[in-house]
Design a protein around this motif. Structure first.
Motif, short mmCIF file in Angstrom:
data_model
loop_
_atom_site.label_atom_id
_atom_site.label_comp_id
_atom_site.label_asym_id
_atom_site.label_seq_id
_atom_site.Cartn_x
_atom_site.Cartn_y
_atom_site.Cartn_z
N UNK A 120 -9.43 4.34 -6.82
CA UNK A 120 -8.58 4.56 -5.66
C UNK A 120 -8.95 3.59 -4.54
N UNK A 121 -10.23 3.42 -4.28
CA UNK A 121 -10.64 2.51 -3.19
C UNK A 121 -10.17 1.09 -3.46
N UNK A 122 -10.28 0.64 -4.71
CA UNK A 122 -9.78 -0.70 -5.03
C UNK A 122 -8.27 -0.77 -4.87
N UNK A 123 -7.58 0.30 -5.26
CA UNK A 123 -6.13 0.33 -5.13
C UNK A 123 -5.70 0.29 -3.67
N UNK A 124 -6.39 1.04 -2.81
CA UNK A 124 -6.05 1.04 -1.38
C UNK A 124 -6.25 -0.35 -0.78
N UNK A 125 -7.32 -1.02 -1.17
CA UNK A 125 -7.54 -2.38 -0.67
C UNK A 125 -6.44 -3.31 -1.14
N UNK A 126 -6.03 -3.15 -2.41
CA UNK A 126 -4.93 -3.96 -2.94
C UNK A 126 -3.62 -3.65 -2.24
N UNK A 127 -3.39 -2.36 -1.97
CA UNK A 127 -2.18 -1.95 -1.27
C UNK A 127 -2.12 -2.56 0.12
N UNK A 128 -3.25 -2.56 0.82
CA UNK A 128 -3.27 -3.15 2.16
C UNK A 128 -2.95 -4.64 2.11
N UNK A 172 -11.35 9.90 -1.95
CA UNK A 172 -11.81 8.67 -1.30
C UNK A 172 -13.29 8.42 -1.59
N UNK A 173 -14.06 9.50 -1.65
CA UNK A 173 -15.51 9.39 -1.83
C UNK A 173 -15.94 10.08 -3.12
N UNK A 197 -8.28 1.78 8.42
CA UNK A 197 -7.75 1.35 9.72
C UNK A 197 -6.61 0.35 9.53
N UNK A 198 -6.79 -0.57 8.58
CA UNK A 198 -5.75 -1.58 8.34
C UNK A 198 -4.49 -0.93 7.79
N UNK A 199 -4.63 0.03 6.88
CA UNK A 199 -3.46 0.72 6.34
C UNK A 199 -2.76 1.54 7.42
N UNK A 200 -3.54 2.14 8.31
CA UNK A 200 -2.94 2.88 9.43
C UNK A 200 -2.09 1.94 10.28
N UNK A 201 -2.61 0.77 10.54
CA UNK A 201 -1.85 -0.21 11.33
C UNK A 201 -0.62 -0.68 10.58
N UNK A 202 -0.75 -0.95 9.27
CA UNK A 202 0.38 -1.45 8.49
C UNK A 202 1.51 -0.43 8.42
N UNK A 203 1.16 0.86 8.44
CA UNK A 203 2.17 1.92 8.34
C UNK A 203 2.58 2.46 9.71
#
Length: 253
Positions: free
Chosen positions: A233-241, A24-25, A45-51
């Motif tokens: 990865x960070x860009x991918x996570x944002x896209x996934x959300x 992540x970092x 936080x948004x991914x946690x909510x989505x899942x």
């Protein structure tokens, strides 16, 4: 990245497990020097909510160190799985690292210029990023301390770090524990990591029919996908959300 994101588009199907340093970092000279991009906690936080809560950080840092980077009561496994928090409840394999073990490591490291000791809640790490030529000496010191400490501790090797951890503590075991309980149970796991210490996690999700993703360059890995860098990865996570948000919106349209 798009192929992986499409597989993960339905948030009800997946559980996300994310390493921190080097994943992540971006890696920093010391653990205290890492930088958390301002938008990253919001994405997590948004991914946690989505899942529906099926996201956990799985790190070599202890829980206190994880919380300093990502404040909140989020699910997480620290010290390579030697301690963990789920649903706000805390668990640990051992009460704490014996002070005698920490003292022995510190005394030995004091004879090895450039080696830095990091005492955590359930483990002790010896960092030698600034003196790679001392790797054999660091391994020798760690093994000597473990012999004195007894059979309840083991050695774990990572990128420019040797760690003394409780026997049985692995990221794979941590993921398996989470997967036995709601909201993780019944989902397919995804684990993203970057280090040899993450290989047990890749093995665990592969056995469960999930997705394993290695971040960065490196030797052979059990991971079945690879991202170039933490920034990818960070860009991918944002896209996934965003993708999950679209699925959720369509379901409620």
């Amino acid at each position: 990245m798009d192929d992986v994101a499409r597989q993960l588009s339905n948030p009800a199907d997946w559980a996300l497990f994310l390493d921190i340093d080097g994943t992540l970092l971006d890696i920093a000279p010391t653990p205290d020097d890492v930088v958390v991009p301002p938008s990253l906690p919001e994405v997590l936080d948004a991914l946690t909510a989505r899942t529906s809560g099926a996201l956990a950080l799985v790190s070599g840092r202890d829980l206190a160190g994880i919380d300093r980077l990502f404040p909140g009561d989020r699910d997480a496994a620290g010290c390579h799985g030697a301690e963990w928090r789920q649903g706000g409840n805390l668990f640990a394999m051992v009460e704490a690292v014996p002070q005698g073990l920490v003292a022995a490591v510190s005394a030995g490291a004091g004879q090895l210029p450039g080696v830095r000791v990091e005492a955590k809640a359930r483990s002790v790490a010896l960092h030698f990023r600034d003196c790679l030529e001392r790797e054999a000496e660091v391994v020798g010191l760690a093994n000597a301390v473990i012999r004195e400490a007894g059979p309840q501790f083991q050695l774990l090797e990572g990128k420019s770090v040797i760690e003394i951890i409780p026997v049985g503590a692995t990221k794979g075991e941590a993921i398996d524990r989470f997967m036995c309980c709601p909201p993780y149970a019944g989902r397919r796991p995804v684990f993203v990591g970057d280090d040899i210490t993450d290989e047990s996690g890749f093995d665990a999700v592969n056995r469960a029919g999930g997705l394993s993703i290695h971040v960065g360059e490196g030797p052979g890995t059990a991971a079945r996908f690879r991202f170039q860098s933490p920034d990818w990865l960070r860009h991918w996570l944002a896209s996934l959300e965003r993708s999950m948000r679209g699925i959720s919106g369509n379901e409620h349209a």
